[in-house]
Design an enzyme around this catalytic site. Structure first.
Site, PDB file in Angstrom:
ATOM      1  N   ASP A  40     -15.331   0.409   9.058  1.00  0.00           N
ATOM      2  CA  ASP A  40     -14.208   0.610   8.959  1.00  0.00           C
ATOM      3  C   ASP A  40     -14.632  -1.258   8.271  1.00  0.00           C
ATOM      4  O   ASP A  40     -14.055  -2.214   8.369  1.00  0.00           O
ATOM      5  CB  ASP A  40     -13.601  -0.117  10.521  1.00  0.00           C
ATOM      6  CG  ASP A  40     -12.291  -0.394  10.761  1.00  0.00           C
ATOM      7  OD1 ASP A  40     -11.237  -0.073   9.808  1.00  0.00           O
ATOM      8  OD2 ASP A  40     -11.752  -0.182  11.713  1.00  0.00           O
ATOM      9  N   TYR A 128       3.698   2.129  -0.363  1.00  0.00           N
ATOM     10  CA  TYR A 128       2.470   2.756  -0.523  1.00  0.00           C
ATOM     11  C   TYR A 128       2.230   1.744  -2.302  1.00  0.00           C
ATOM     12  O   TYR A 128       1.029   1.318  -2.239  1.00  0.00           O
ATOM     13  CB  TYR A 128       2.849   4.194  -0.654  1.00  0.00           C
ATOM     14  CG  TYR A 128       1.639   4.152  -1.116  1.00  0.00           C
ATOM     15  CD1 TYR A 128      -0.235   4.309  -0.806  1.00  0.00           C
ATOM     16  CD2 TYR A 128       1.159   5.502  -2.783  1.00  0.00           C
ATOM     17  CE1 TYR A 128      -1.401   5.570  -1.803  1.00  0.00           C
ATOM     18  CE2 TYR A 128       0.463   5.853  -2.919  1.00  0.00           C
ATOM     19  CZ  TYR A 128      -1.091   5.077  -2.740  1.00  0.00           C
ATOM     20  OH  TYR A 128      -1.572   6.344  -3.236  1.00  0.00           O
TER      21      TYR A 128
HETATM   22  N1  NAP Z   1      -4.609  11.963  -3.353  1.00  0.00           N
HETATM   23  C1  NAP Z   1      -3.929  12.096  -4.488  1.00  0.00           C
HETATM   24  O1  NAP Z   1      -3.073  12.467  -4.418  1.00  0.00           O
HETATM   25  C2  NAP Z   1      -3.390  10.785  -4.780  1.00  0.00           C
HETATM   26  C3  NAP Z   1      -3.421  10.113  -5.536  1.00  0.00           C
HETATM   27  C4  NAP Z   1      -2.944   8.985  -6.335  1.00  0.00           C
HETATM   28  C5  NAP Z   1      -3.676   7.834  -5.562  1.00  0.00           C
HETATM   29  N2  NAP Z   1      -4.720   7.966  -5.231  1.00  0.00           N
HETATM   30  C6  NAP Z   1      -5.772   7.464  -4.725  1.00  0.00           C
HETATM   31  O2  NAP Z   1      -6.862   7.548  -4.893  1.00  0.00           O
HETATM   32  C7  NAP Z   1      -7.823   7.252  -3.793  1.00  0.00           C
HETATM   33  C8  NAP Z   1      -8.295   8.218  -3.114  1.00  0.00           C
HETATM   34  O3  NAP Z   1      -7.927   9.501  -2.568  1.00  0.00           O
HETATM   35  P1  NAP Z   1      -8.133  10.401  -1.195  1.00  0.00           P
HETATM   36  O4  NAP Z   1      -7.266  11.922  -2.138  1.00  0.00           O
HETATM   37  O5  NAP Z   1      -9.415  10.487  -1.850  1.00  0.00           O
HETATM   38  O6  NAP Z   1      -7.456   9.704  -0.180  1.00  0.00           O
HETATM   39  P2  NAP Z   1      -7.609  10.709   1.428  1.00  0.00           P
HETATM   40  O7  NAP Z   1      -8.542  11.615   1.237  1.00  0.00           O
HETATM   41  O8  NAP Z   1      -6.061   9.923   2.174  1.00  0.00           O
HETATM   42  O9  NAP Z   1      -8.982   9.374   2.101  1.00  0.00           O
HETATM   43  C9  NAP Z   1      -8.737   8.033   2.213  1.00  0.00           C
HETATM   44  C10 NAP Z   1      -9.794   7.816   3.130  1.00  0.00           C
HETATM   45  O10 NAP Z   1      -9.842   6.581   3.755  1.00  0.00           O
HETATM   46  C11 NAP Z   1     -10.540   6.295   5.079  1.00  0.00           C
HETATM   47  N3  NAP Z   1     -10.046   5.593   5.815  1.00  0.00           N
HETATM   48  C12 NAP Z   1      -9.132   5.430   6.431  1.00  0.00           C
HETATM   49  N4  NAP Z   1      -8.509   3.843   6.899  1.00  0.00           N
HETATM   50  C13 NAP Z   1     -10.033   3.315   6.555  1.00  0.00           C
HETATM   51  C14 NAP Z   1     -10.528   2.799   7.466  1.00  0.00           C
HETATM   52  N5  NAP Z   1     -10.693   1.424   8.019  1.00  0.00           N
HETATM   53  N6  NAP Z   1     -12.276   2.167   7.202  1.00  0.00           N
HETATM   54  C15 NAP Z   1     -12.383   2.933   5.612  1.00  0.00           C
HETATM   55  N7  NAP Z   1     -12.306   4.348   6.018  1.00  0.00           N
HETATM   56  C16 NAP Z   1     -10.374   4.281   5.696  1.00  0.00           C
HETATM   57  C17 NAP Z   1      -9.778   7.788   5.261  1.00  0.00           C
HETATM   58  O11 NAP Z   1     -10.575   8.260   6.862  1.00  0.00           O
HETATM   59  P3  NAP Z   1     -10.208   9.226   7.463  1.00  0.00           P
HETATM   60  O12 NAP Z   1     -11.141  10.552   7.585  1.00  0.00           O
HETATM   61  O13 NAP Z   1     -11.446   8.579   9.312  1.00  0.00           O
HETATM   62  O14 NAP Z   1      -9.417   8.908   8.138  1.00  0.00           O
HETATM   63  C18 NAP Z   1      -9.741   9.411   4.284  1.00  0.00           C
HETATM   64  O15 NAP Z   1     -11.190   9.682   4.431  1.00  0.00           O
HETATM   65  C19 NAP Z   1      -6.739   6.140  -2.899  1.00  0.00           C
HETATM   66  O16 NAP Z   1      -6.832   5.472  -3.107  1.00  0.00           O
HETATM   67  C20 NAP Z   1      -4.744   6.840  -3.146  1.00  0.00           C
HETATM   68  O17 NAP Z   1      -4.527   5.839  -2.796  1.00  0.00           O
HETATM   69  C21 NAP Z   1      -4.653   9.806  -4.233  1.00  0.00           C
END
Ligand code: NAP
Length: 292
Positions: A40, A128
């Protein structure tokens, strides 16, 4: 989503040992070919212990509170994960001489125009976006070795479908013959999750320093995006209603026009993203494999 795609990739790299981390138990579908460690990242002591145990050369921080509306309603939770945890990672990376690859977002911009370069002046509209900008500033000001990869509207297939994304949302709902109100006044360069993973891998391999835009290369409105999904999967486009940001009322304000110029990543990292329709073809292939 990105964490799973990176795991897919690094499992196949014999010259890299992957330590995959997440909260709780390992939820990856085929857990072989890497080490799993529960972590975490909001727990500073856990971050320090895991970093001391494995001493990684590179840390890729894919964790964040990514639900933009949830960040408005749970600001303390958003700060803890998107800002404070990043400070723990920066300190631990500095201590163990690890290179940090940190993920950021187009939502740090106000969206008056686009696509934008890495030099664009940030001005977030949402909690955010503000949290991600604070983390960027902390990384830039305090990290000894870092890359910040900014990305836009990520889509792709993941094994845990509890979190959807715009392409899967559109496809699923149109298959169920639901009418969809889709905004025509928000513009993006949508990013295939595999392409974002590719950007992370290139930045990690090169220990690239600085900010990089990592997105798709095709600029389009969100309505156009959903229309192209409907066309690709031969679904009924008459179910799509052209709407506006004002019309669909979401709690957090979204930047109207973003999207990225990606020339820096292409030229310096060798980044080669798919076209949007190539990305849809990969999504279709992966979905057919999941349903076999
Ligand atoms: N998706 C988009 O459209 C988008 C757009 C722009 C930028 N981004 C950026 O790209 C990055 C990756 O995004 P993504 O789409 O892969 O996001 P995602 O699918 O929401 O994944 C985020 C992960 O963070 C984990 N997490 C939450 N709290 C945590 C903690 N305390 N310790 C460890 N892990 C934790 C979550 O785990 P759980 O499964 O346990 O909740 C989830 O697996 C992020 O930085 C995001 O801001 C994404």
């Amino acid at each position: 989503m990105l964490g799973q795609k990176l795991t897919d990739y690094y499992k196949t790299r014999k010259d890299v040992s992957l330590i995959a981390t997440a909260r709780g138990g390992d939820r990856y579908a085929n857990p072989t070919g890497y080490t799993y460690q529960s972590l975490d990242i909001t727990n500073e002591a856990e971050v320090n212990a895991v970093m001391a145990q494995y001493q990684p050369d590179v840390v890729i921080n894919t964790a964040a509170m990514t639900n933009v509306d949830a960040c408005e309603s749970d600001q303390a939770g958003c700060d803890a994960l998107n800002v404070e945890a990043v400070k723990y990672l920066v300190a631990a990376c500095n201590k163990h001489n690890a290179h940090l690859v940190h993920l950021s977002t187009d939502f740090i911009f106000d969206g008056t125009h686009g696509p934008v370069t890495e030099d664009e002046q940030p001005r977030p509209l949402s909690y955010y976006g503000n949290s991600k900008l604070k983390a960027e500033q902390w990384v830039m000001g305090n990290s000894k070795s870092w890359a910040i990869l900014r990305t836009v509207l990520v889509y792709g297939v993941v094994t845990d479908m509890s979190r959807s994304n715009i392409v899967l949302w559109a496809k699923t709902n149109l298959e169920q013959r639901k009418t969809l109100n889709v905004v025509g006044d928000q513009f993006r360069t949508p990013t295939l999750a595999e392409d974002l993973a590719q950007g992370c891998v290139l930045a990690a391999d090169k220990k690239a320093q600085g900010i990089y835009n990592i997105s798709g290369k095709d600029f389009m409105s969100v309505f156009d995006l959903v229309y192209r999904v409907a066309t690709y999967f031969e679904l009924d486009r008459s179910l799509l209603n052209l709407s506006t940001s004002e019309g669909i009322k979401q709690p957090a304000k979204r930047p109207p026009i973003t999207g990225f110029h990606i020339a820096k990543a292409v030229n310096e990292l060798g980044y080669k993203p798919h076209s949007f329709e190539e990305g849809l073809a990969l999504v279709a292939k992966q979905l057919s494999e999941v349903s076999l």
